[in-house]
Enzyme design. Sequence first.
Site, PDB file in Angstrom:
ATOM      1  CG  HIS A 168      -5.968 -12.831  -2.898  1.00  0.00           C
ATOM      2  ND1 HIS A 168      -4.950 -11.958  -2.269  1.00  0.00           N
ATOM      3  CD2 HIS A 168      -5.938 -13.941  -2.266  1.00  0.00           C
ATOM      4  CE1 HIS A 168      -4.056 -12.702  -1.344  1.00  0.00           C
ATOM      5  NE2 HIS A 168      -4.689 -13.962  -1.313  1.00  0.00           N
ATOM      6  CB  ALA A 256       3.153  -6.167  -2.255  1.00  0.00           C
ATOM      7  CB  CYS A 262      -5.255  -5.627  -0.734  1.00  0.00           C
ATOM      8  SG  CYS A 262      -5.445  -6.367  -2.107  1.00  0.00           S
TER       9      CYS A 262
HETATM   10  N1  ARG Z   1       1.765  -9.760  -1.315  1.00  0.00           N
HETATM   11  C1  ARG Z   1       0.680 -10.145  -1.014  1.00  0.00           C
HETATM   12  C2  ARG Z   1       0.265 -11.494  -1.433  1.00  0.00           C
HETATM   13  O1  ARG Z   1       0.591 -12.081  -2.472  1.00  0.00           O
HETATM   14  C3  ARG Z   1      -0.646  -9.212  -1.266  1.00  0.00           C
HETATM   15  C4  ARG Z   1      -1.953  -9.599  -0.853  1.00  0.00           C
HETATM   16  C5  ARG Z   1      -2.898  -8.619  -1.102  1.00  0.00           C
HETATM   17  N2  ARG Z   1      -4.170  -9.018  -0.597  1.00  0.00           N
HETATM   18  C6  ARG Z   1      -5.309  -9.294  -1.474  1.00  0.00           C
HETATM   19  N3  ARG Z   1      -6.260  -9.394  -0.452  1.00  0.00           N
HETATM   20  N4  ARG Z   1      -5.463  -9.497  -2.514  1.00  0.00           N
HETATM   21  O2  ARG Z   1      -0.345 -12.245  -0.806  1.00  0.00           O
END
Ligand code: ARG
Length: 282
Positions: A168, A256, A262
């Site tokens: 992300h 995660a 996040c």
């Molecule tokens: N486990 C989640 C995923 O893989 C984590 C999300 C993290 N969010 C972020 N905005 N980077 O989607």
Amino acid sequence: MPRFDRPTILMCPPDYYGIEYEINPWMSRSRQSDTALAREQWKGLYELLVSLDVDVQLMEPAQGLPDLVFTANAGLIYAGDAVLSRFRHEARQGETSVDRVWFASHGFNTLDLPEGMDFEGAGDALFCGETLYGGYIIRSDARALQWVASHIGCRVIPLQLVDEHYYHLDTCFCPLAEDEAIWYPPAFDEYGQRAIREHIGHLIEVSDDEAARFACNAVVVGRSVVLNTGCRQLEADLRDRGYTPHATPLDEFIKAGGSAKCLTLRLDGEDAALWPEAPAPS
Ligand code: ARG
């Protein structure tokens, strides 16, 4: 359109948080999170934000949606509009109906992207000044970023993400102010690196080690920057530029693939975004 009299952030308590599937390289079902510790770390972040005079609003957690805690992915906020996410992975698709209800019942106008365009909200779309920076290919589609920008009527700079660990945009890029950002260059291709260098005057680069501590996944509130522990170099660099870093342990969420940013969604517009000063009518 909701009214805000101070920085306002949406969070979701980690009641049902856990590593139940694997959709990024940080996640492994064999490396479970510790429920009590996750709760404590989440509370630490919550209390830190409250101490910075943030109005933290809460979304009710939902069983079976362990990643709902990552409210950055609920959608992209722009002047009373909430552009809802369309998650790439089926495991997270159930979150959208919960997010929709929350936004609609809190005065936001909810918008859906056309079917077939994936988009993961503020995880992949961040304003810096008047420009929307968008991360694509791993979770969001470049077409979706174009759609969002044309809806808003702003310029978008699509940035291809090349490292699955930084899936992300908010894991490798963090706008601090109109012309200033934190970033981790190896997460972008050549073109993306050039685009960021050309458009943002002051860039703070993070090291490999601190990138892996989610240094870029920071929450900016005025001149305060809230981030995970273990990012000493970035903390020093932030101080040099007049910011005050606040570190709080978030390792249970790194399991995660997430950290401070996040776990939050700024509802009144990020500090680096120009639109809160002159929101365009939607
Ligand atoms: N486990 C989640 C995923 O893989 C984590 C999300 C993290 N969010 C972020 N905005 N980077 O989607």
